[in-house]
Design an enzyme around this catalytic site. Structure first.
Site, PDB file in Angstrom:
ATOM      1  N   CYS A 121       0.803  -1.243   0.000  1.00 58.85           N
ATOM      2  CA  CYS A 121       0.000   0.000   0.000  1.00 58.85           C
ATOM      3  C   CYS A 121       0.823   1.274   0.000  1.00 58.85           C
ATOM      4  O   CYS A 121       0.376   2.291  -0.524  1.00 58.85           O
ATOM      5  CB  CYS A 121      -0.988   0.001   1.160  1.00 58.85           C
ATOM      6  SG  CYS A 121      -0.253  -0.224   2.781  1.00 58.85           S
ATOM      7  N   CYS A 129      -3.534  -2.586  -0.631  1.00 59.24           N
ATOM      8  CA  CYS A 129      -2.466  -3.498  -0.196  1.00 59.24           C
ATOM      9  C   CYS A 129      -2.204  -4.621  -1.197  1.00 59.24           C
ATOM     10  O   CYS A 129      -1.345  -5.481  -0.958  1.00 59.24           O
ATOM     11  CB  CYS A 129      -2.807  -4.080   1.177  1.00 59.24           C
ATOM     12  SG  CYS A 129      -3.074  -2.798   2.431  1.00 59.24           S
ATOM     13  N   LYS A 195      -5.666  -8.719  11.718  1.00 59.27           N
ATOM     14  CA  LYS A 195      -5.538  -7.273  11.496  1.00 59.27           C
ATOM     15  C   LYS A 195      -6.910  -6.724  11.122  1.00 59.27           C
ATOM     16  O   LYS A 195      -7.506  -7.142  10.138  1.00 59.27           O
ATOM     17  CB  LYS A 195      -4.524  -7.004  10.386  1.00 59.27           C
ATOM     18  CG  LYS A 195      -4.381  -5.528  10.056  1.00 59.27           C
ATOM     19  CD  LYS A 195      -3.273  -5.262   9.062  1.00 59.27           C
ATOM     20  CE  LYS A 195      -3.208  -3.783   8.723  1.00 59.27           C
ATOM     21  NZ  LYS A 195      -2.140  -3.482   7.756  1.00 59.27           N
ATOM     22  N   ARG A 205      -1.417   6.462   8.045  1.00 60.22           N
ATOM     23  CA  ARG A 205      -1.638   6.648   6.611  1.00 60.22           C
ATOM     24  C   ARG A 205      -1.243   8.051   6.186  1.00 60.22           C
ATOM     25  O   ARG A 205      -0.792   8.254   5.065  1.00 60.22           O
ATOM     26  CB  ARG A 205      -3.084   6.326   6.248  1.00 60.22           C
ATOM     27  CG  ARG A 205      -3.364   4.831   6.392  1.00 60.22           C
ATOM     28  CD  ARG A 205      -4.793   4.473   6.044  1.00 60.22           C
ATOM     29  NE  ARG A 205      -5.059   3.087   6.434  1.00 60.22           N
ATOM     30  CZ  ARG A 205      -6.265   2.537   6.477  1.00 60.22           C
ATOM     31  NH1 ARG A 205      -7.328   3.271   6.131  1.00 60.22           N
ATOM     32  NH2 ARG A 205      -6.422   1.289   6.845  1.00 60.22           N
ATOM     33  N   ARG A 217     -10.451  -0.639   3.182  1.00 61.95           N
ATOM     34  CA  ARG A 217      -9.756  -1.921   3.265  1.00 61.95           C
ATOM     35  C   ARG A 217     -10.647  -3.026   3.848  1.00 61.95           C
ATOM     36  O   ARG A 217     -10.160  -4.067   4.270  1.00 61.95           O
ATOM     37  CB  ARG A 217      -8.506  -1.777   4.135  1.00 61.95           C
ATOM     38  CG  ARG A 217      -7.510  -0.715   3.678  1.00 61.95           C
ATOM     39  CD  ARG A 217      -6.087  -1.128   4.017  1.00 61.95           C
ATOM     40  NE  ARG A 217      -5.128  -0.035   4.085  1.00 61.95           N
ATOM     41  CZ  ARG A 217      -4.679   0.628   3.026  1.00 61.95           C
ATOM     42  NH1 ARG A 217      -5.124   0.347   1.818  1.00 61.95           N
ATOM     43  NH2 ARG A 217      -3.785   1.596   3.173  1.00 61.95           N
ATOM     44  N   LYS A 248      -3.754  -6.735  15.807  1.00 60.09           N
ATOM     45  CA  LYS A 248      -3.576  -5.309  15.522  1.00 60.09           C
ATOM     46  C   LYS A 248      -4.911  -4.679  15.162  1.00 60.09           C
ATOM     47  O   LYS A 248      -5.624  -5.242  14.340  1.00 60.09           O
ATOM     48  CB  LYS A 248      -2.592  -5.170  14.348  1.00 60.09           C
ATOM     49  CG  LYS A 248      -2.394  -3.766  13.848  1.00 60.09           C
ATOM     50  CD  LYS A 248      -1.665  -3.767  12.535  1.00 60.09           C
ATOM     51  CE  LYS A 248      -1.597  -2.326  12.055  1.00 60.09           C
ATOM     52  NZ  LYS A 248      -1.144  -2.212  10.698  1.00 60.09           N
ATOM     53  N   SER A 274      -0.733   3.668  15.357  1.00 62.47           N
ATOM     54  CA  SER A 274      -0.544   5.116  15.349  1.00 62.47           C
ATOM     55  C   SER A 274      -1.642   5.873  16.089  1.00 62.47           C
ATOM     56  O   SER A 274      -1.356   6.796  16.846  1.00 62.47           O
ATOM     57  CB  SER A 274      -0.454   5.597  13.898  1.00 62.47           C
ATOM     58  OG  SER A 274      -1.615   5.206  13.170  1.00 62.47           O
ATOM     59  N   TYR A 313       5.158   2.948  19.285  1.00 64.44           N
ATOM     60  CA  TYR A 313       5.862   4.198  19.008  1.00 64.44           C
ATOM     61  C   TYR A 313       6.370   4.859  20.291  1.00 64.44           C
ATOM     62  O   TYR A 313       7.127   5.819  20.221  1.00 64.44           O
ATOM     63  CB  TYR A 313       4.943   5.164  18.248  1.00 64.44           C
ATOM     64  CG  TYR A 313       4.451   4.604  16.927  1.00 64.44           C
ATOM     65  CD1 TYR A 313       5.235   4.696  15.775  1.00 64.44           C
ATOM     66  CD2 TYR A 313       3.219   3.959  16.836  1.00 64.44           C
ATOM     67  CE1 TYR A 313       4.789   4.174  14.568  1.00 64.44           C
ATOM     68  CE2 TYR A 313       2.757   3.431  15.636  1.00 64.44           C
ATOM     69  CZ  TYR A 313       3.553   3.540  14.505  1.00 64.44           C
ATOM     70  OH  TYR A 313       3.109   3.007  13.310  1.00 64.44           O
TER      71      TYR A 313
HETATM   72  C1  PBG Z   1       0.355  -1.454   5.916  1.00 65.39           C
HETATM   73  C2  PBG Z   1       0.305  -1.140   7.360  1.00 65.39           C
HETATM   74  C3  PBG Z   1      -0.548  -0.258   8.039  1.00 65.39           C
HETATM   75  C4  PBG Z   1      -0.142  -0.258   9.364  1.00 65.39           C
HETATM   76  C5  PBG Z   1       0.905  -1.160   9.472  1.00 65.39           C
HETATM   77  N1  PBG Z   1       1.152  -1.706   8.220  1.00 65.39           N
HETATM   78  C6  PBG Z   1      -1.613   0.629   7.514  1.00 65.39           C
HETATM   79  C7  PBG Z   1      -2.851   0.064   7.005  1.00 65.39           C
HETATM   80  O1  PBG Z   1      -3.100  -1.140   7.007  1.00 65.39           O
HETATM   81  O2  PBG Z   1      -3.634   0.892   6.496  1.00 65.39           O
HETATM   82  C8  PBG Z   1      -0.735   0.586  10.462  1.00 65.39           C
HETATM   83  C9  PBG Z   1       0.206   0.948  11.563  1.00 65.39           C
HETATM   84  C10 PBG Z   1      -0.225   2.068  12.430  1.00 65.39           C
HETATM   85  O3  PBG Z   1      -1.344   2.617  12.310  1.00 65.39           O
HETATM   86  O4  PBG Z   1       0.586   2.434  13.293  1.00 65.39           O
HETATM   87  N2  PBG Z   1      -0.639  -2.326   5.478  1.00 65.39           N
HETATM   88 ZN    ZN Z   2      -0.940  -2.350   3.255  1.00 64.82          ZN
END
Ligand code: PBG
Ligand code: ZN
Length: 324
Positions: A121, A129, A195, A205, A217, A248, A274, A313
């Site tokens: 992505c 993705c 996830k 993002r 997604r 996650k 994040s 983080y």
């Molecule tokens: C990529 C990915 C993402 C995150 C980790 N790997 C973003 C998403 O799936 O949109 C999110 C990590 C975060 O928010 O700290 N696929």
């Molecule tokens: Zn991705």
């Protein structure tokens, strides 16, 4: 006679002696964003994630060295390429930004354990993705080969572990086979197994410029309402060869972490994403919450729920202040 629970809470030493859950630097993974481009500034603050940066290659080497000095033992790399295309070519280019970053880190800091996020992505112009067809559907099986190439290119660059985050069906098996057939049978795979399609990825993002240009997604990431489905996803990934499984986000899914811990024997990671970071950080900056105390409480909660490893983080901040 009543229960005198306070007997064990009288002094700091006694509380520590009877503490059930501990946080240790070896259990924490620090994420880094690395930006392609010879003229990229060493570090660019990420507005949505106060205290986090997009680093150039040089900036990353400096930051990782400083963090290693503080006690950071492992990191998770995300790349931000200069150019994006429909097939995410930058994700699996031998000279891609993550591949260069891995080489640099392993050259300069051989003891730092370097994990790479495997996804398309950040590298696709549409921000999904996987590959997308003319109707905007995200294609599963045609994306697998590209994900396997990405993982293999990270391994060839010297990554210590690869972490697929795309949520395409079957990717762990395809990646495991690609690694095994190319001399990387010993390289572990940490699967973003459960996830969820979460609002808490918003700041990431923005940081990575990876928001989907259309749609969302939800056809590949999981519905946040589902717990049993997480167990099916994790079981499938273990079957396909995942070494470490992940839930996650972390904070809003503590019940899923607990259930995964109780159901499976594999090491379990949780990603404090994040949005979870930014909520605590921002409230702290406004003086509305004690940031350090809230950060530590959130992390110990994730560990107490059953996570062995936490991607956070906050890792650097807490180590810098001697709080871990
Ligand atoms: C990529 C990915 C993402 C995150 C980790 N790997 C973003 C998403 O799936 O949109 C999110 C990590 C975060 O928010 O700290 N696929
Ligand atoms: Zn991705």
């Amino acid at each position: 006679m009543f229960h005198r629970g306070r007997r064990l809470r009288g002094t700091a030493v006694l509380r520590e002696m009877t503490r059930e859950t501990r946080l240790h630097p070896s259990q924490l993974i620090m994420p880094y964003f690395v930006q392609e481009g010879a003229d990229a500034p060493e570090k660019t603050p990420i507005a949505a994630m106060p205290g986090q940066f997009r680093y150039s290659l040089r900036g990353l080497a400096a930051a990782a060295a400083a963090d290693a000095g503080l006690g950071v033992r492992s990191c998770l790399l995300f790349g931000i390429p200069q150019k994006k295309d429909a097939a995410g070519g930058g994700a699996y280019a031998a000279s891609g930004i993550v591949q260069q970053a891995v080489k640099l880190l392993k050259d300069t800091l051989p003891d730092l354990f370097v994990v790479t996020d495997v996804c398309l992505c950040e590298y696709t112009d549409h921000g999904h993705c996987g590959l997308v067809d003319d109707n905007g559907s995200v294609l599963n099986d045609p994306s697998l080969e590209l994900l396997a190439r990405t993982a293999l290119s990270h391994a060839e660059a010297g990554a210590d572990m690869v972490a697929p985050s795309d949520m395409m069906d079957g990717r762990i098996g395809v990646i495991r086979t690609a690694l095994d057939e190319n001399g990387f049978a010993s390289l572990p795979v940490m699967s973003y197994a459960a996830k969820y399609a979460s609002a808490y990825y918003g700041p990431f993002r923005e940081a990575a410029g990876s928001a989907p240009r259309f749609g969302d997604r939800k056809s590949y990431q999981m519905d946040p309402a589902n717990r049993r489905e997480a167990l099916r996803e994790i079981a499938a990934d273990l079957e396909e060869g995942a070494d470490i499984i992940m839930v996650k986000p972390a904070g809003p899914f503590l019940d899923v972490i607990r259930e995964a811990r109780d159901t499976f024997d594999a090491p379990l990671a949780a990603y404090q994403v994040s949005g979870e970071y930014t909520l605590i950080k921002s409230a702290g900056e406004l003086g509305r919450i004690d940031e350090n105390a809230a950060a530590l409480e959130s992390l110990v909660g994730i560990r107490r729920a059953g996570a062995d490893l936490v991607i956070s983080y906050f890792t650097r901040d807490l180590l810098r202040q001697g709080l871990l």
